[in-house]
Design an enzyme around this catalytic site. Sequence first.
Site, PDB file in Angstrom:
ATOM      1  N   TYR A   1     -14.527 -11.972  -0.013  1.00  0.00           N
ATOM      2  CA  TYR A   1     -15.245 -10.721  -0.276  1.00  0.00           C
ATOM      3  C   TYR A   1     -16.464 -10.973  -1.160  1.00  0.00           C
ATOM      4  CZ  TYR A   1     -11.526  -7.965   1.894  1.00  0.00           C
ATOM      5  OH  TYR A   1     -10.644  -7.428   2.792  1.00  0.00           O
TER       6      TYR A   1
ATOM      7  N   ARG B   1       0.818  -1.221   0.000  1.00  0.00           N
ATOM      8  CA  ARG B   1       0.000   0.000   0.000  1.00  0.00           C
ATOM      9  C   ARG B   1       0.850   1.268   0.000  1.00  0.00           C
ATOM     10  NH1 ARG B   1      -5.467  -0.470   2.006  1.00  0.00           N
ATOM     11  NH2 ARG B   1      -6.226  -2.352   1.023  1.00  0.00           N
TER      12      ARG B   1
ATOM     13  N   ARG C   1      -3.366   6.862   0.917  1.00  0.00           N
ATOM     14  CA  ARG C   1      -3.883   8.093   1.530  1.00  0.00           C
ATOM     15  C   ARG C   1      -2.927   8.821   2.474  1.00  0.00           C
ATOM     16  NH1 ARG C   1      -9.126   4.949   3.280  1.00  0.00           N
ATOM     17  NH2 ARG C   1      -7.492   3.392   3.204  1.00  0.00           N
TER      18      ARG C   1
ATOM     19  N   ASP D   1      -6.695  -2.819  -7.402  1.00  0.00           N
ATOM     20  CA  ASP D   1      -7.207  -3.456  -6.191  1.00  0.00           C
ATOM     21  C   ASP D   1      -7.546  -4.908  -6.487  1.00  0.00           C
ATOM     22  OD1 ASP D   1      -8.188  -2.517  -3.323  1.00  0.00           O
ATOM     23  OD2 ASP D   1      -9.538  -4.080  -4.037  1.00  0.00           O
TER      24      ASP D   1
ATOM     25  N   ARG E   1      -6.583  11.276  -6.282  1.00  0.00           N
ATOM     26  CA  ARG E   1      -7.822  10.541  -5.956  1.00  0.00           C
ATOM     27  C   ARG E   1      -9.036  11.476  -6.040  1.00  0.00           C
ATOM     28  NH1 ARG E   1     -11.722   8.679  -3.338  1.00  0.00           N
ATOM     29  NH2 ARG E   1     -11.637   7.308  -1.530  1.00  0.00           N
TER      30      ARG E   1
HETATM   31  O1  CP3 Z   1       0.195   0.509  -3.188  1.00  0.00           O
HETATM   32  C1  CP3 Z   1      -0.253  -0.658  -3.285  1.00  0.00           C
HETATM   33  O2  CP3 Z   1      -0.029  -1.552  -2.439  1.00  0.00           O
HETATM   34  C2  CP3 Z   1      -0.991  -1.049  -4.552  1.00  0.00           C
HETATM   35  C3  CP3 Z   1      -2.399  -1.012  -4.580  1.00  0.00           C
HETATM   36  C4  CP3 Z   1      -3.271  -1.913  -3.712  1.00  0.00           C
HETATM   37  C5  CP3 Z   1      -4.473  -1.440  -3.128  1.00  0.00           C
HETATM   38  N1  CP3 Z   1      -5.123  -2.504  -2.577  1.00  0.00           N
HETATM   39  C6  CP3 Z   1      -4.925  -0.047  -3.180  1.00  0.00           C
HETATM   40  C7  CP3 Z   1      -6.007   0.409  -2.279  1.00  0.00           C
HETATM   41  C8  CP3 Z   1      -3.179  -3.272  -3.426  1.00  0.00           C
HETATM   42  C9  CP3 Z   1      -2.063  -4.261  -3.753  1.00  0.00           C
HETATM   43  C10 CP3 Z   1      -4.363  -3.635  -2.712  1.00  0.00           C
HETATM   44  C11 CP3 Z   1      -4.656  -5.005  -2.267  1.00  0.00           C
HETATM   45  C12 CP3 Z   1      -5.873  -5.260  -1.489  1.00  0.00           C
HETATM   46  N2  CP3 Z   1      -7.103  -4.665  -1.614  1.00  0.00           N
HETATM   47  C13 CP3 Z   1      -5.977  -6.266  -0.511  1.00  0.00           C
HETATM   48  C14 CP3 Z   1      -4.885  -7.237  -0.131  1.00  0.00           C
HETATM   49  C15 CP3 Z   1      -3.899  -6.640   0.810  1.00  0.00           C
HETATM   50  C16 CP3 Z   1      -4.455  -6.306   2.152  1.00  0.00           C
HETATM   51  O3  CP3 Z   1      -4.469  -5.099   2.471  1.00  0.00           O
HETATM   52  O4  CP3 Z   1      -4.837  -7.225   2.889  1.00  0.00           O
HETATM   53  C17 CP3 Z   1      -7.292  -6.230   0.006  1.00  0.00           C
HETATM   54  C18 CP3 Z   1      -7.855  -7.119   1.087  1.00  0.00           C
HETATM   55  C19 CP3 Z   1      -7.984  -5.227  -0.724  1.00  0.00           C
HETATM   56  C20 CP3 Z   1      -9.425  -4.848  -0.588  1.00  0.00           C
HETATM   57  C21 CP3 Z   1      -9.567  -3.453  -0.145  1.00  0.00           C
HETATM   58  N3  CP3 Z   1      -9.282  -2.352  -0.916  1.00  0.00           N
HETATM   59  C22 CP3 Z   1     -10.013  -3.004   1.110  1.00  0.00           C
HETATM   60  C23 CP3 Z   1     -10.416  -3.908   2.262  1.00  0.00           C
HETATM   61  C24 CP3 Z   1     -10.000  -1.615   1.079  1.00  0.00           C
HETATM   62  C25 CP3 Z   1     -10.519  -0.689   2.123  1.00  0.00           C
HETATM   63  C26 CP3 Z   1      -9.584  -0.490   3.236  1.00  0.00           C
HETATM   64  C27 CP3 Z   1      -8.996   0.874   3.185  1.00  0.00           C
HETATM   65  O5  CP3 Z   1      -7.799   1.003   3.444  1.00  0.00           O
HETATM   66  O6  CP3 Z   1      -9.775   1.822   2.903  1.00  0.00           O
HETATM   67  C28 CP3 Z   1      -9.503  -1.210  -0.176  1.00  0.00           C
HETATM   68  C29 CP3 Z   1      -9.290   0.174  -0.639  1.00  0.00           C
HETATM   69  C30 CP3 Z   1      -7.936   0.523  -1.165  1.00  0.00           C
HETATM   70  N4  CP3 Z   1      -7.150  -0.278  -1.941  1.00  0.00           N
HETATM   71  C31 CP3 Z   1      -7.292   1.780  -0.986  1.00  0.00           C
HETATM   72  C32 CP3 Z   1      -6.078   1.706  -1.690  1.00  0.00           C
HETATM   73  C33 CP3 Z   1      -5.059   2.796  -1.866  1.00  0.00           C
HETATM   74  C34 CP3 Z   1      -7.861   2.978  -0.264  1.00  0.00           C
HETATM   75  C35 CP3 Z   1      -8.910   3.575  -1.147  1.00  0.00           C
HETATM   76  C36 CP3 Z   1      -9.028   5.066  -1.113  1.00  0.00           C
HETATM   77  O7  CP3 Z   1      -8.193   5.785  -1.718  1.00  0.00           O
HETATM   78  O8  CP3 Z   1     -10.011   5.502  -0.517  1.00  0.00           O
END
Ligand code: CP3
Length: 335
Positions: A144, A21, A25, A71, A34
């Site tokens: 999910y 990640r 943010r 994602d 974003r």
């Molecule tokens: O920088 C990176 O790592 C690359 C991008 C990336 C994201 N999600 C961006 C993201 C990657 C590799 C993921 C993987 C992901 N997504 C996983 C596996 C890794 C983990 O964290 O366990 C999972 C379970 C998801 C599903 C997901 N996406 C969730 C549960 C959430 C909400 C949680 C949160 O932090 O808000 C997301 C949203 C998400 N994915 C964001 C980002 C940057 C935040 C979204 C935003 O900008 O509002």
Amino acid sequence: MKFLDVLAGEAISPPPIWLMRQAGRYLPEYRAVRAKAGDFISLCLNPALAEEVTLQPVRKFGFDAAILFSDILILPMALGQGLRFAEGEGPRLPPLEDIGILNPDRAAGVYAPVIETVNRLRGSLPRETALIGFAGGPATVACYMLDGQGGGFCRTRELAYQRPGFVRDVLDILVEATIEYLSAQVQAGADCVMLFESWAGVFPPAQFREFVIEPNRRICAALKVRHKGVRIIGFPRLAGLLLGEYAREAGVDALGLDSVTSIGAARAACPPGMVLQGNLDPLLLKLGGRAMDDAVAQLLDEARGHPHIVNLGHGITPDVPEAHVARLVELVRRG
Ligand code: CP3
């Protein structure tokens, strides 16, 4: 490339570093892009903006690898399941009742912009920076899809006992779709790929073998046939005592470790020479200071002489100060 040399099994000091990640943010420039994109899914599907946010943390901190910005839930969306991100609450999908709504034939058309992002990144990344493609592990994505949101994944766990055939059908579709999706990323220029099995740890041993290890093994085997020499990082989070079995059988080249697994225990459980990635507690990156400095020194000591990629045990949280990330990179570069 230092990152790829370590992924190939070389022990290099100081070790390479990137963070799960790392685009996100905690960076004001991410929040700006974003806002321009409107919402998170539109950002994932906009190649120019997704390229930009992928590059931001590499520019700022000089990480050894960039991870494609997208994602894990883009794949079920591409297969036809609705997806939205509720502001401040995380993902929401209509809990899957009928696999008939999934259409693998349309998926590639929907995720085409993500593949285009990989294409662009291959041209814009510095030569010394590796590009990591990724997908969710089938068990995690199924969690999910079946529950419709994060949390305890109660429905998925009940279905795994009561309607295992249904869960198997979902996993079969995901295995095939994930092979195509990751294969397209490699073809577009990803140097390696990572499988995020973030919720592997919700399954008891027999189900872990059937729903986590076996589908991961099928994906790795197919990718290695199609793309000779492609490297794969597996991240079976909270696998506990099943970590060794995963490492031996899934066919991954490297293992992402969560923060509750000690490097020594992981090494003892895995085949000799297994490449490890991880595993600082993300909370330390928020706290910084002495606690983080000490933990980094300990991690570097444990990793010395072994192939290791420094990372967190899970993703960065939005409350992390940028200065702490810069400090972490500085400490790792000193070795
Ligand atoms: O920088 C990176 O790592 C690359 C991008 C990336 C994201 N999600 C961006 C993201 C990657 C590799 C993921 C993987 C992901 N997504 C996983 C596996 C890794 C983990 O964290 O366990 C999972 C379970 C998801 C599903 C997901 N996406 C969730 C549960 C959430 C909400 C949680 C949160 O932090 O808000 C997301 C949203 C998400 N994915 C964001 C980002 C940057 C935040 C979204 C935003 O900008 O509002």
